[in-house]
Design a protein around this motif. Structure first.
Motif, PDB file in Angstrom:
ATOM      1  N   ALA A 154      -9.654   6.245  -4.282  1.00 39.57           N
ATOM      2  CA  ALA A 154     -10.486   6.847  -3.244  1.00 39.57           C
ATOM      3  C   ALA A 154      -9.812   6.693  -1.888  1.00 39.57           C
ATOM      4  O   ALA A 154      -9.153   5.687  -1.617  1.00 39.57           O
ATOM      5  CB  ALA A 154     -11.858   6.180  -3.230  1.00 39.57           C
ATOM      6  N   LYS A 155     -10.002   7.680  -1.045  1.00 42.43           N
ATOM      7  CA  LYS A 155      -9.321   7.677   0.259  1.00 42.43           C
ATOM      8  C   LYS A 155      -9.733   6.500   1.123  1.00 42.43           C
ATOM      9  O   LYS A 155      -8.906   5.911   1.827  1.00 42.43           O
ATOM     10  CB  LYS A 155      -9.617   8.992   0.976  1.00 42.43           C
ATOM     11  N   ASP A 156     -11.008   6.125   1.109  1.00 40.61           N
ATOM     12  CA  ASP A 156     -11.467   4.992   1.921  1.00 40.61           C
ATOM     13  C   ASP A 156     -10.807   3.686   1.484  1.00 40.61           C
ATOM     14  O   ASP A 156     -10.417   2.866   2.323  1.00 40.61           O
ATOM     15  CB  ASP A 156     -12.990   4.855   1.846  1.00 40.61           C
ATOM     16  N   ALA A 157     -10.696   3.497   0.172  1.00 34.43           N
ATOM     17  CA  ALA A 157     -10.051   2.282  -0.349  1.00 34.43           C
ATOM     18  C   ALA A 157      -8.580   2.252   0.045  1.00 34.43           C
ATOM     19  O   ALA A 157      -8.029   1.199   0.391  1.00 34.43           O
ATOM     20  CB  ALA A 157     -10.198   2.226  -1.863  1.00 34.43           C
ATOM     21  N   TRP A 158      -7.950   3.418   0.005  1.00 35.99           N
ATOM     22  CA  TRP A 158      -6.533   3.506   0.396  1.00 35.99           C
ATOM     23  C   TRP A 158      -6.347   3.171   1.875  1.00 35.99           C
ATOM     24  O   TRP A 158      -5.442   2.413   2.246  1.00 35.99           O
ATOM     25  CB  TRP A 158      -6.011   4.911   0.108  1.00 35.99           C
ATOM     26  N   LYS A 159      -7.240   3.696   2.734  1.00 37.86           N
ATOM     27  CA  LYS A 159      -7.136   3.427   4.167  1.00 37.86           C
ATOM     28  C   LYS A 159      -7.289   1.931   4.462  1.00 37.86           C
ATOM     29  O   LYS A 159      -6.619   1.389   5.343  1.00 37.86           O
ATOM     30  CB  LYS A 159      -8.191   4.233   4.924  1.00 37.86           C
ATOM     31  N   GLN A 160      -8.160   1.268   3.705  1.00 35.73           N
ATOM     32  CA  GLN A 160      -8.331  -0.166   3.888  1.00 35.73           C
ATOM     33  C   GLN A 160      -7.066  -0.919   3.474  1.00 35.73           C
ATOM     34  O   GLN A 160      -6.657  -1.882   4.134  1.00 35.73           O
ATOM     35  CB  GLN A 160      -9.531  -0.661   3.075  1.00 35.73           C
ATOM     36  N   GLU A 161      -6.444  -0.483   2.383  1.00 35.38           N
ATOM     37  CA  GLU A 161      -5.181  -1.091   1.948  1.00 35.38           C
ATOM     38  C   GLU A 161      -4.114  -0.955   3.017  1.00 35.38           C
ATOM     39  O   GLU A 161      -3.347  -1.887   3.276  1.00 35.38           O
ATOM     40  CB  GLU A 161      -4.694  -0.436   0.645  1.00 35.38           C
ATOM     41  N   LEU A 162      -4.046   0.207   3.645  1.00 35.20           N
ATOM     42  CA  LEU A 162      -3.051   0.437   4.690  1.00 35.20           C
ATOM     43  C   LEU A 162      -3.214  -0.557   5.832  1.00 35.20           C
ATOM     44  O   LEU A 162      -2.234  -1.041   6.401  1.00 35.20           O
ATOM     45  CB  LEU A 162      -3.165   1.863   5.238  1.00 35.20           C
ATOM     46  N   LYS A 163      -4.465  -0.877   6.169  1.00 35.40           N
ATOM     47  CA  LYS A 163      -4.732  -1.775   7.289  1.00 35.40           C
ATOM     48  C   LYS A 163      -4.342  -3.218   6.987  1.00 35.40           C
ATOM     49  O   LYS A 163      -3.960  -3.967   7.884  1.00 35.40           O
ATOM     50  CB  LYS A 163      -6.220  -1.715   7.653  1.00 35.40           C
ATOM     51  N   THR A 164      -4.464  -3.608   5.717  1.00 34.68           N
ATOM     52  CA  THR A 164      -4.329  -5.029   5.384  1.00 34.68           C
ATOM     53  C   THR A 164      -3.026  -5.384   4.668  1.00 34.68           C
ATOM     54  O   THR A 164      -2.711  -6.569   4.528  1.00 34.68           O
ATOM     55  CB  THR A 164      -5.506  -5.467   4.496  1.00 34.68           C
ATOM     56  N   SER A 165      -2.271  -4.393   4.220  1.00 38.84           N
ATOM     57  CA  SER A 165      -1.062  -4.675   3.446  1.00 38.84           C
ATOM     58  C   SER A 165       0.163  -4.748   4.348  1.00 38.84           C
ATOM     59  O   SER A 165       0.386  -3.848   5.165  1.00 38.84           O
ATOM     60  CB  SER A 165      -0.845  -3.596   2.380  1.00 38.84           C
TER      61      SER A 165
ATOM     62  N   ALA B 122       0.865  -1.174   0.000  1.00 37.99           N
ATOM     63  CA  ALA B 122       0.000   0.000   0.000  1.00 37.99           C
ATOM     64  C   ALA B 122       0.900   1.223   0.000  1.00 37.99           C
ATOM     65  O   ALA B 122       1.971   1.223   0.609  1.00 37.99           O
ATOM     66  CB  ALA B 122      -0.904   0.010   1.232  1.00 37.99           C
ATOM     67  N   LEU B 123       0.474   2.246  -0.690  1.00 40.99           N
ATOM     68  CA  LEU B 123       1.267   3.476  -0.749  1.00 40.99           C
ATOM     69  C   LEU B 123       1.105   4.285   0.534  1.00 40.99           C
ATOM     70  O   LEU B 123       0.061   4.223   1.194  1.00 40.99           O
ATOM     71  CB  LEU B 123       0.822   4.324  -1.939  1.00 40.99           C
ATOM     72  N   SER B 124       2.122   5.050   0.863  1.00 36.95           N
ATOM     73  CA  SER B 124       2.039   5.933   2.027  1.00 36.95           C
ATOM     74  C   SER B 124       0.999   7.029   1.817  1.00 36.95           C
ATOM     75  O   SER B 124       0.509   7.620   2.779  1.00 36.95           O
ATOM     76  CB  SER B 124       3.404   6.576   2.307  1.00 36.95           C
ATOM     77  N   HIS B 125       0.679   7.304   0.557  1.00 39.77           N
ATOM     78  CA  HIS B 125      -0.363   8.269   0.198  1.00 39.77           C
ATOM     79  C   HIS B 125      -1.240   7.624  -0.870  1.00 39.77           C
ATOM     80  O   HIS B 125      -0.788   6.746  -1.598  1.00 39.77           O
ATOM     81  CB  HIS B 125       0.258   9.561  -0.332  1.00 39.77           C
ATOM     82  N   PRO B 126      -2.497   8.045  -0.995  1.00 38.86           N
ATOM     83  CA  PRO B 126      -3.364   7.437  -2.014  1.00 38.86           C
ATOM     84  C   PRO B 126      -2.793   7.589  -3.423  1.00 38.86           C
ATOM     85  O   PRO B 126      -2.127   8.582  -3.729  1.00 38.86           O
ATOM     86  CB  PRO B 126      -4.673   8.221  -1.877  1.00 38.86           C
ATOM     87  N   ARG B 127      -3.033   6.568  -4.263  1.00 38.18           N
ATOM     88  CA  ARG B 127      -2.685   6.691  -5.671  1.00 38.18           C
ATOM     89  C   ARG B 127      -3.483   7.835  -6.283  1.00 38.18           C
ATOM     90  O   ARG B 127      -4.543   8.222  -5.775  1.00 38.18           O
ATOM     91  CB  ARG B 127      -2.987   5.383  -6.428  1.00 38.18           C
ATOM     92  N   ARG B 128      -3.024   8.324  -7.410  1.00 37.37           N
ATOM     93  CA  ARG B 128      -3.676   9.472  -8.034  1.00 37.37           C
ATOM     94  C   ARG B 128      -5.143   9.212  -8.349  1.00 37.37           C
ATOM     95  O   ARG B 128      -5.965  10.118  -8.329  1.00 37.37           O
ATOM     96  CB  ARG B 128      -2.914   9.852  -9.315  1.00 37.37           C
ATOM     97  N   ASP B 129      -5.484   7.954  -8.653  1.00 33.06           N
ATOM     98  CA  ASP B 129      -6.866   7.623  -9.043  1.00 33.06           C
ATOM     99  C   ASP B 129      -7.603   6.843  -7.960  1.00 33.06           C
ATOM    100  O   ASP B 129      -8.615   6.199  -8.228  1.00 33.06           O
ATOM    101  CB  ASP B 129      -6.849   6.812 -10.341  1.00 33.06           C
TER     102      ASP B 129
END
Length: 201
Positions: free
Chosen positions: A102-113, A93-100
């Motif tokens: 959504a923030k919620d999807a990114w936060k979920q990636e942070l939790k599980t990656s 998971a990226l330290s910041h959301p990918r350019r395309d």
């Protein structure tokens, strides 16, 4: 030296063979000596902490100050399997959301990656920030276990090279220092992996 106007903003560059990729880490002498003896990371290395691997020699030199920072006096080159390297990218998971993204999807990636990706400005040998980036890969949980137990094929102490470069720079011999820097060509990424880490080249 890099041709800055031709290097993509986020491109993985690394010393590599057909089967391995070289990354760098800097540690205290106690951790480095144990790792060199066992050819993997053992006590006093702590598996329960995120450990950051860096394919860029120049960025490693910047991060550890050519081995002058406390706790980072010894610089290790770690050769890992390409399969392991690509597993890490695929489970990141990226330290910041990918350019395309959504923030919620990114936060979920942070939790599980188990792997964190960060793109920081590349540095030249004088530690000046460049207008393109270098990748840092943070391993935690199962990724650290895979790294220590499966991926590492060799560990080499490159502290003497770092010190030689630092000495040459101190005496205004940049032309000689540059020759000691490992060649780091672009690492080929599949479309899926490039998207996973938000690479641009």
């Amino acid at each position: 030296m890099f041709e800055e106007n031709r290097v993509p903003d986020r491109q993985i560059r690394a010393a590599q063979t057909a089967t391995t990729v070289r990354v760098y880490q800097a540690y205290s002498p106690s951790i480095a000596d144990a790792a060199l003896e066992k050819q993997t990371f053992v006590e006093p290395f702590k598996r329960d902490r995120m450990t950051w691997i860096k394919p860029s020699f120049r960025w490693m030199a910047y991060r550890c100050g050519y081995g002058k920072k406390p706790g980072q006096e010894r610089i290790l080159a770690i050769d890992i399997t390409r399969e392991g390297f690509e597993w890490a990218l695929a489970h990141s998971a990226l330290s910041h959301p990918r350019r395309d993204q959504a923030k919620d999807a990114w936060k979920q990636e942070l939790k599980t990656s188990p792997v964190r990706i960060q793109w920081d400005p590349e540095r030249d040998l004088h530690h000046t920030a460049q207008n393109f980036r270098a990748i840092q890969i943070g391993l935690s949980g199962e990724a650290v276990d895979h790294y220590v137990e499966e991926w590492i094929t060799a560990i080499t102490d490159v502290t003497p090279v770092m010190r030689d470069i630092s000495g040459l720079l101190a005496t205004d011999q940049l032309h000689k220092a540059v020759k000691l820097v490992p060649h780091e060509p672009p690492y080929p990424l599949s479309e899926d992996l490039a998207q996973a880490v938000d690479a641009t080249g």
